[in-house]
Write a protein that holds these residues in place. Structure first.
Motif, PDB file in Angstrom:
ATOM      1  N   PHE A   1       4.077  -5.225  -0.019  1.00 31.72           N
ATOM      2  CA  PHE A   1       2.908  -4.568  -0.591  1.00 31.72           C
ATOM      3  C   PHE A   1       2.608  -3.257   0.154  1.00 31.72           C
ATOM      4  O   PHE A   1       2.336  -2.219  -0.460  1.00 31.72           O
ATOM      5  CB  PHE A   1       1.709  -5.516  -0.513  1.00 31.72           C
ATOM      6  N   ILE A   2       2.683  -3.287   1.480  1.00 28.40           N
ATOM      7  CA  ILE A   2       2.423  -2.093   2.281  1.00 28.40           C
ATOM      8  C   ILE A   2       3.493  -1.026   1.994  1.00 28.40           C
ATOM      9  O   ILE A   2       3.166   0.166   1.901  1.00 28.40           O
ATOM     10  CB  ILE A   2       2.415  -2.445   3.781  1.00 28.40           C
ATOM     11  N   GLU A   3       4.733  -1.443   1.822  1.00 28.91           N
ATOM     12  CA  GLU A   3       5.805  -0.501   1.490  1.00 28.91           C
ATOM     13  C   GLU A   3       5.525   0.202   0.164  1.00 28.91           C
ATOM     14  O   GLU A   3       5.750   1.402   0.019  1.00 28.91           O
ATOM     15  CB  GLU A   3       7.151  -1.235   1.417  1.00 28.91           C
ATOM     16  N   ILE A   4       5.032  -0.564  -0.792  1.00 34.35           N
ATOM     17  CA  ILE A   4       4.713   0.020  -2.106  1.00 34.35           C
ATOM     18  C   ILE A   4       3.584   1.031  -1.988  1.00 34.35           C
ATOM     19  O   ILE A   4       3.642   2.108  -2.579  1.00 34.35           O
ATOM     20  CB  ILE A   4       4.352  -1.095  -3.105  1.00 34.35           C
ATOM     21  N   LEU A   5       2.574   0.688  -1.205  1.00 37.49           N
ATOM     22  CA  LEU A   5       1.451   1.619  -1.024  1.00 37.49           C
ATOM     23  C   LEU A   5       1.937   2.915  -0.387  1.00 37.49           C
ATOM     24  O   LEU A   5       1.476   4.007  -0.756  1.00 37.49           O
ATOM     25  CB  LEU A   5       0.377   0.987  -0.138  1.00 37.49           C
ATOM     26  N   ASN A   6       2.821   2.783   0.594  1.00 35.34           N
ATOM     27  CA  ASN A   6       3.371   3.951   1.285  1.00 35.34           C
ATOM     28  C   ASN A   6       2.264   4.861   1.800  1.00 35.34           C
ATOM     29  O   ASN A   6       2.283   6.087   1.624  1.00 35.34           O
ATOM     30  CB  ASN A   6       4.316   4.746   0.362  1.00 35.34           C
ATOM     31  N   VAL A   7       1.270   4.243   2.420  1.00 44.00           N
ATOM     32  CA  VAL A   7       0.118   5.009   2.923  1.00 44.00           C
ATOM     33  C   VAL A   7       0.397   5.493   4.331  1.00 44.00           C
ATOM     34  O   VAL A   7       1.221   4.945   5.052  1.00 44.00           O
ATOM     35  CB  VAL A   7      -1.163   4.146   2.905  1.00 44.00           C
ATOM     36  N   ASN A   8      -0.330   6.503   4.748  1.00 44.04           N
ATOM     37  CA  ASN A   8      -0.214   7.022   6.097  1.00 44.04           C
ATOM     38  C   ASN A   8      -0.838   6.055   7.081  1.00 44.04           C
ATOM     39  O   ASN A   8      -1.975   5.641   6.907  1.00 44.04           O
ATOM     40  CB  ASN A   8      -0.910   8.386   6.214  1.00 44.04           C
ATOM     41  N   GLN A   9      -0.114   5.715   8.089  1.00 40.06           N
ATOM     42  CA  GLN A   9      -0.630   4.762   9.081  1.00 40.06           C
ATOM     43  C   GLN A   9      -1.487   5.487  10.109  1.00 40.06           C
ATOM     44  O   GLN A   9      -1.255   6.623  10.437  1.00 40.06           O
ATOM     45  CB  GLN A   9       0.534   4.043   9.781  1.00 40.06           C
TER      46      GLN A   9
END
Length: 245
Positions: free
Chosen positions: A237-245
């Motif tokens: 799910f986090i990979e799909i979001l691909n948000v800036n950490q």
């Protein structure tokens, strides 16, 4: 944005079973201890109202005083709507619109209660969890549905598009550009995956698997193998979001 939403929607739709168990356990605890319909409704209202991070106690108490005055009006969906609404149409839109303007409620909690009523009566959950016999089973084309947007979901949208000020209204509008009716109910699972993949609060959130949050969900499955499975899904799910950490 549309492509990203489609990716997220595909993930949510393909992994519905995980949050469904959590929600069914919540509904079971809220509904089954009570025999009388009016007690089930009142307890559910209390449980949903208390999901607010800062409940408006004085205003909510006013609402519950009114609800307790005529318990016989809680025996049907129609009776409950008549109690809180001038619009007698038996729709989920009317339930949301009428409840959100009640003292102490608001958009998020009204949407959460509306979603819960839909779940309890749409045939996808245990039959003994149903409260009323006159509740619509489906979200008709002429009806409408609302996502219970809170800080967890706002953080997801902010991660995807950080230069925009996200809130209940514009997240609802954005989702409804591409999804309709019962498709929006699928988006309700966004909270589950967002909750267990965020650390921090307010503006200081990072996206990573948060096992402590998962364990603090009373209704979540505690089987070690299931947790490993959910962790893998959460990282996807986090990979799909691909948000800036």
């Amino acid at each position: 944005m549309e492509e990203k939403l489609n990716e997220i929607f595909s993930f949510l739709k393909g992994n519905r079973s995980y949050n469904k168990i959590v929600q069914e356990n919540f509904y079971d605890a809220a509904i089954t201890p009570y025999e009388k319909t009016e007690d089930k409704v009142v307890n559910l209202l209390y449980d949903i109202a208390n999901t607010q991070s800062q409940p408006k106690i004085d205003k909510l108490s006013s609402f519950f005083k009114q609800i307790h005055k005529k318990p016989d009006e809680l025996l049907t969906f129609k009776g409950f709507l008549n109690r809180i609404s001038e619009n007698k149409e038996l729709t989920y839109r009317n339930l949301f619109e009428s409840l959100r303007i009640q003292s102490g409620w608001g958009n998020k909690t009204a949407a959460l209660f509306t979603k819960t009523i839909f779940h309890l009566h749409n045939g996808n959950y245990r039959n003994d969890l149903k409260i009323w016999t006159d509740t619509p089973k489906n979200i008709e084309e002429s009806d409408d549905f609302y996502l219970p947007v809170d800080a967890v979901i706002i953080a997801i949208f902010k991660g995807i598009e950080p230069n925009r000020s996200w809130n209940f209204d514009n997240i609802t509008k954005k989702i409804k550009e591409f999804y309709k009716h019962e498709e929006i109910e699928v988006w309700d699972d966004l909270w589950f995956w967002g909750f267990i993949t965020q650390k921090g609060s307010g503006e200081n959130r990072v996206f990573e698997w948060n096992e402590n949050k998962y364990w603090m969900m009373k209704e979540s499955e505690k089987n070690p193998n299931r947790i490993k499975e959910i962790k893998l899904k959460a990282n996807r799910f986090i990979e799909i979001l691909n948000v800036n950490q």
